[in-house]
Design a protein around this motif. Sequence first.
Motif, PDB file in Angstrom:
ATOM      1  N   CYS A   3       0.913  -1.324  -0.091  1.00 56.33           N
ATOM      2  CA  CYS A   3      -0.101  -0.045  -0.159  1.00 56.33           C
ATOM      3  C   CYS A   3       0.912   1.357   0.072  1.00 56.33           C
ATOM      4  O   CYS A   3       1.731   1.329   0.749  1.00 56.33           O
ATOM      5  N   ILE A   5       0.229   4.033   0.866  1.00 55.23           N
ATOM      6  CA  ILE A   5      -0.320   5.176   1.941  1.00 55.23           C
ATOM      7  C   ILE A   5       0.352   4.518   3.148  1.00 55.23           C
ATOM      8  O   ILE A   5       1.128   5.199   4.010  1.00 55.23           O
ATOM      9  N   CYS A   6       0.125   3.304   3.578  1.00 48.78           N
ATOM     10  CA  CYS A   6       0.687   2.895   4.944  1.00 48.78           C
ATOM     11  C   CYS A   6       1.546   1.918   4.912  1.00 48.78           C
ATOM     12  O   CYS A   6       2.218   1.441   6.141  1.00 48.78           O
ATOM     13  N   CYS A  21      -4.703  -0.674   0.208  1.00 46.49           N
ATOM     14  CA  CYS A  21      -5.051  -1.908   1.097  1.00 46.49           C
ATOM     15  C   CYS A  21      -6.342  -1.830   1.575  1.00 46.49           C
ATOM     16  O   CYS A  21      -6.924  -2.857   2.025  1.00 46.49           O
ATOM     17  N   CYS A  25      -7.292   3.873   3.296  1.00 41.25           N
ATOM     18  CA  CYS A  25      -6.216   4.303   2.595  1.00 41.25           C
ATOM     19  C   CYS A  25      -6.471   5.016   1.248  1.00 41.25           C
ATOM     20  O   CYS A  25      -5.744   6.081   1.037  1.00 41.25           O
TER      21      CYS A  25
HETATM   22 ZN   LIG Z   1      -2.803   1.118   3.365  1.00 46.23          ZN
END
Ligand SMILES: [Zn+2]
Length: 52
Positions: A3, A5-6, A21, A25
């Motif tokens: 992912c 983002i995270c 994910c 996100c």
């Molecule tokens: Zn994520």
Amino acid sequence: MTCPICGTGFLLDETQAPPFCSVRCKQIDLGRWLDEEIGLPHEGEPDPEMLD
Ligand SMILES: [Zn+2]
């Protein structure tokens, strides 16, 4: 895949919001873009970055 983002590893088949994910996100990413688009320089202070 990972992912953006995270950074969590996940399977594309298992996500509801590819390429993220999770929907959460995806919304974080969307909010980030909106912030950049709406982000205005402070009134009365010329922003040098805006000249580029
Ligand atoms: Zn994520």
